[in-house]
Design an enzyme around this catalytic site. Structure first.
Site, PDB file in Angstrom:
ATOM      1  CB  SER A   1       2.201  -4.533   4.261  1.00 56.25           C
ATOM      2  OG  SER A   1       1.362  -5.217   3.351  1.00 56.25           O
TER       3      SER A   1
ATOM      4  CG  HIS B   1       2.226  -7.948   7.017  1.00 52.25           C
ATOM      5  ND1 HIS B   1       1.884  -8.665   8.146  1.00 52.25           N
ATOM      6  CD2 HIS B   1       1.056  -7.693   6.372  1.00 52.25           C
ATOM      7  CE1 HIS B   1       0.569  -8.832   8.183  1.00 52.25           C
ATOM      8  NE2 HIS B   1       0.031  -8.253   7.111  1.00 52.25           N
TER       9      HIS B   1
ATOM     10  CG  ASP C   1      -1.259  -8.118   3.605  1.00 52.73           C
ATOM     11  OD1 ASP C   1      -1.657  -8.521   4.711  1.00 52.73           O
ATOM     12  OD2 ASP C   1      -0.728  -7.006   3.430  1.00 52.73           O
TER      13      ASP C   1
ATOM     14  CG  MET D   1      -5.722 -10.370   0.312  1.00 57.44           C
ATOM     15  SD  MET D   1      -6.142  -8.707  -0.255  1.00 57.44           S
ATOM     16  CE  MET D   1      -5.246  -7.735   0.953  1.00 57.44           C
TER      17      MET D   1
ATOM     18  CG  HIS E   1      -2.685 -10.969   7.364  1.00 56.39           C
ATOM     19  ND1 HIS E   1      -3.070  -9.647   7.242  1.00 56.39           N
ATOM     20  CD2 HIS E   1      -3.763 -11.612   7.911  1.00 56.39           C
ATOM     21  CE1 HIS E   1      -4.300  -9.509   7.686  1.00 56.39           C
ATOM     22  NE2 HIS E   1      -4.752 -10.680   8.086  1.00 56.39           N
TER      23      HIS E   1
ATOM     24  CG  MET F   1      -6.511 -11.300   5.134  1.00 55.47           C
ATOM     25  SD  MET F   1      -6.141  -9.635   4.542  1.00 55.47           S
ATOM     26  CE  MET F   1      -4.446  -9.886   4.035  1.00 55.47           C
TER      27      MET F   1
ATOM     28  CG  MET G   1      -7.413  -7.511  10.614  1.00 56.50           C
ATOM     29  SD  MET G   1      -5.880  -7.231   9.696  1.00 56.50           S
ATOM     30  CE  MET G   1      -6.357  -5.955   8.536  1.00 56.50           C
TER      31      MET G   1
ATOM     32  N   GLY H   1      -8.520  -6.541   3.324  1.00 58.46           N
ATOM     33  CA  GLY H   1      -8.789  -6.651   1.889  1.00 58.46           C
ATOM     34  C   GLY H   1      -8.035  -5.634   1.056  1.00 58.46           C
ATOM     35  CG  PHE H   2      -9.183  -3.176  -0.666  1.00 52.25           C
ATOM     36  CD1 PHE H   2      -8.883  -3.331  -2.019  1.00 52.25           C
ATOM     37  CD2 PHE H   2     -10.348  -3.726  -0.161  1.00 52.25           C
ATOM     38  CE1 PHE H   2      -9.762  -4.023  -2.853  1.00 52.25           C
ATOM     39  CE2 PHE H   2     -11.231  -4.418  -0.988  1.00 52.25           C
ATOM     40  CZ  PHE H   2     -10.940  -4.568  -2.342  1.00 52.25           C
ATOM     41  N   GLY H   3      -5.121  -2.131   1.048  1.00 51.79           N
ATOM     42  CA  GLY H   3      -4.214  -1.214   1.716  1.00 51.79           C
ATOM     43  C   GLY H   3      -4.766   0.200   1.620  1.00 51.79           C
ATOM     44  N   GLY H   4      -4.135   1.117   2.321  1.00 51.89           N
ATOM     45  CA  GLY H   4      -4.463   2.532   2.179  1.00 51.89           C
ATOM     46  C   GLY H   4      -5.759   2.988   2.816  1.00 51.89           C
TER      47      GLY H   4
ATOM     48  CG  ASP I   1      -2.366  -5.558   8.793  1.00 56.09           C
ATOM     49  OD1 ASP I   1      -2.035  -4.575   8.109  1.00 56.09           O
ATOM     50  OD2 ASP I   1      -2.567  -6.696   8.307  1.00 56.09           O
ATOM     51  N   GLY I   2      -3.227  -2.095   9.447  1.00 57.17           N
ATOM     52  CA  GLY I   2      -4.222  -1.305   8.732  1.00 57.17           C
ATOM     53  C   GLY I   2      -4.196   0.151   9.138  1.00 57.17           C
ATOM     54  N   GLY I   3      -3.757   1.004   8.220  1.00 55.91           N
ATOM     55  CA  GLY I   3      -3.768   2.439   8.478  1.00 55.91           C
ATOM     56  C   GLY I   3      -2.710   2.890   9.480  1.00 55.91           C
TER      57      GLY I   3
ATOM     58  N   GLY J   1       1.956  -0.549   5.260  1.00 48.85           N
ATOM     59  CA  GLY J   1       2.006  -0.667   3.802  1.00 48.85           C
ATOM     60  C   GLY J   1       2.254   0.675   3.169  1.00 48.85           C
ATOM     61  CB  SER J   2      -0.042   3.402   2.080  1.00 51.19           C
ATOM     62  OG  SER J   2      -1.092   2.659   2.595  1.00 51.19           O
TER      63      SER J   2
HETATM   64  C1  DX5 Z   1      -5.094  -5.178   4.584  1.00 52.61           C
HETATM   65  C2  DX5 Z   1      -3.771  -5.840   4.842  1.00 52.61           C
HETATM   66  C3  DX5 Z   1      -2.712  -4.921   5.288  1.00 52.61           C
HETATM   67  C4  DX5 Z   1      -2.336  -3.828   4.317  1.00 52.61           C
HETATM   68  C5  DX5 Z   1      -2.017  -2.619   5.152  1.00 52.61           C
HETATM   69  O1  DX5 Z   1      -6.053  -6.144   4.444  1.00 52.61           O
HETATM   70  O2  DX5 Z   1      -3.894  -6.845   5.815  1.00 52.61           O
HETATM   71  O3  DX5 Z   1      -1.542  -5.625   5.698  1.00 52.61           O
HETATM   72  O4  DX5 Z   1      -1.229  -4.145   3.514  1.00 52.61           O
HETATM   73  O5  DX5 Z   1      -1.906  -1.517   4.340  1.00 52.61           O
HETATM   74  P1  DX5 Z   1      -1.878  -0.048   4.918  1.00 52.61           P
HETATM   75  O6  DX5 Z   1      -0.698   0.026   5.855  1.00 52.61           O
HETATM   76  O7  DX5 Z   1      -1.692   0.804   3.705  1.00 52.61           O
HETATM   77  O8  DX5 Z   1      -3.165   0.188   5.616  1.00 52.61           O
HETATM   78 ZN    ZN Z   2      -1.978  -7.773   6.568  1.00 52.19          ZN
END
Ligand code: DX5
Ligand code: ZN
Length: 221
Positions: free
Chosen positions: A9, A32, A34, A36, A65, A67, A139, A144-147, A177-179, A199-200
């Protein structure tokens, strides 16, 4: 079992060096993206112009994606920007009928259609509608946020999707998607995921190719 699809991502990338950042994850299967809008989620990312720039930087498929509110107003724009799959949130459309109409519209644009569910949204109402979608994005954090920290209880949704898809012989792709990280990806694969957004877990590593390779290996059952 088919090969896992790893989807880095770019939300976690250094935007000042988008070209080298995108190139650094070329061993991923999809990219990917994102989107927003600051309304559907309390954050802003980028829009169609950056998406189109990213498309020009890579041969990878773009997994977009959305959002955003009113996704139906934007799918044409993102199809033109180079999306290969467009995922909208079911919470952002009026009802089931609107969701199915939007999936049809996306497919008519020659793009794969996907829907996503936030952690609080049940998957059951959608299980007998899967043939209208090419992808389902579960999800495993609040969007909304990575990490953020992975929510393992979301794997129940993945298991429900997997058994429905297998029972009915569908080819809908289950993506999470997420974590998603080296610590969590194996459990996602075992629950039945086909595709993994990271992502991270990729961009926080110096050696991105090694990070992608490690995730791929852990996701291979
Ligand atoms: C969060 C995004 C994710 C995000 C994932 O709203 O949809 O795609 O980039 O980031 P990580 O992998 O760091 O959780
Ligand atoms: Zn995403």
């Amino acid at each position: 079992m088919s090969e896992p699809i790893i989807a880095p991502s770019i939300l976690a990338a250094d935007f000042a060096q988008l070209g080298t950042e995108v190139a650094s994850v070329a061993s991923g299967d999809w990219l990917h993206v994102d989107i927003m809008d600051g309304h559907f989620v309390p954050n802003l990312s980028f829009g169609p112009d950056v998406t189109s720039t990213v498309d020009g930087l890579t041969a990878q498929e773009l997994d977009v994606h959305l959002m955003i509110e009113e996704p139906e107003k934007w799918v044409e724009t993102y199809a033109k920007a180079g999306a290969d799959c467009i995922i909208f949130h079911v919470e952002a459309v009026a009802n089931e009928e609107a969701a199915l109409a939007l999936a049809r519209k996306i497919r008519d644009l020659g793009v794969r259609a996907g829907f996503s569910v936030k952690p609080g949204t049940p998957i059951e109402p959608w299980l007998d509608r899967l043939e209208h979608f090419d992808e389902v994005l579960v999800m495993s954090v609040e969007p909304g946020f990575g990490g953020q920290k992975f929510m393992p209880e979301m794997l129940d949704k993945v298991r429900a999707l997997r058994s429905t898809i297998d029972e009915r012989g569908l080819d809908t792709v289950i993506e999470i998607d997420g974590g998603v990280s080296a610590e969590t990806i194996r459990a996602c694969a075992e629950a039945g995921c086909d595709a993994f957004v990271a992502g991270s877990a990729v961009f926080k590593q110096d050696d991105r190719a090694a990070a992608v390779a490690e995730l791929r290996e852990l996701a291979t059952l």
